[in-house]
Write a protein that holds these residues in place. Structure first.
Motif, PDB file in Angstrom:
ATOM      1  N   LYS A 168       0.825  -1.203   0.000  1.00  0.00           N
ATOM      2  CA  LYS A 168       0.000   0.000   0.000  1.00  0.00           C
ATOM      3  C   LYS A 168       0.863   1.258   0.000  1.00  0.00           C
ATOM      4  N   ALA A 169       1.985   1.227   0.717  1.00  0.00           N
ATOM      5  CA  ALA A 169       2.868   2.392   0.759  1.00  0.00           C
ATOM      6  C   ALA A 169       3.456   2.693  -0.617  1.00  0.00           C
ATOM      7  N   LEU A 170       3.780   1.663  -1.376  1.00  0.00           N
ATOM      8  CA  LEU A 170       4.302   1.866  -2.727  1.00  0.00           C
ATOM      9  C   LEU A 170       3.238   2.485  -3.630  1.00  0.00           C
ATOM     10  N   ALA A 171       2.015   2.005  -3.514  1.00  0.00           N
ATOM     11  CA  ALA A 171       0.913   2.579  -4.292  1.00  0.00           C
ATOM     12  C   ALA A 171       0.635   4.008  -3.852  1.00  0.00           C
ATOM     13  N   GLN A 172       0.688   4.240  -2.564  1.00  0.00           N
ATOM     14  CA  GLN A 172       0.420   5.573  -2.032  1.00  0.00           C
ATOM     15  C   GLN A 172       1.468   6.587  -2.505  1.00  0.00           C
ATOM     16  N   LEU A 173       2.714   6.171  -2.564  1.00  0.00           N
ATOM     17  CA  LEU A 173       3.773   7.048  -3.054  1.00  0.00           C
ATOM     18  C   LEU A 173       3.474   7.500  -4.490  1.00  0.00           C
ATOM     19  N   GLN A 174       3.149   6.548  -5.351  1.00  0.00           N
ATOM     20  CA  GLN A 174       2.851   6.895  -6.742  1.00  0.00           C
ATOM     21  C   GLN A 174       1.576   7.729  -6.838  1.00  0.00           C
ATOM     22  N   SER A 175       0.640   7.468  -5.963  1.00  0.00           N
ATOM     23  CA  SER A 175      -0.590   8.249  -5.932  1.00  0.00           C
ATOM     24  C   SER A 175      -0.286   9.714  -5.655  1.00  0.00           C
ATOM     25  N   GLU A 176       0.612   9.958  -4.728  1.00  0.00           N
ATOM     26  CA  GLU A 176       1.001  11.331  -4.405  1.00  0.00           C
ATOM     27  C   GLU A 176       1.780  11.976  -5.552  1.00  0.00           C
ATOM     28  N   ILE A 177       2.689  11.231  -6.126  1.00  0.00           N
ATOM     29  CA  ILE A 177       3.518  11.774  -7.203  1.00  0.00           C
ATOM     30  C   ILE A 177       2.685  12.118  -8.432  1.00  0.00           C
TER      31      ILE A 177
END
Length: 67
Positions: free
Chosen positions: A2-11
């Protein structure tokens, strides 16, 4: 994952639900590398699988960002 997805979501300013597949694939690749390294070494076969997973993860990210 989820953290990896969240990072890309923010970017990329894309909803996180569209990036979960990317996160899952990246996390799986990372887990293989870390687990195999702890067990004594990453084989060529492991690297081939990691490469495959990373290629799929970037394709997934590309599709999510374009949607």
């Amino acid at each position: 994952m989820k953290a990896l997805a969240q990072l890309q979501s923010e970017i990329y300013r894309v909803p996180i639900d569209r990036l979960m597949e990317h996160g899952r694939l990246r996390a799986e690749a990372m887990t293989i590398r870390d687990t195999k390294a702890e067990q004594g070494g990453v084989t060529e076969q492991d690297w081939a699988r990691i490469d495959e997973l990373l290629q799929l993860s970037w394709q997934s990210l590309h599709q999510a960002v374009r949607s």
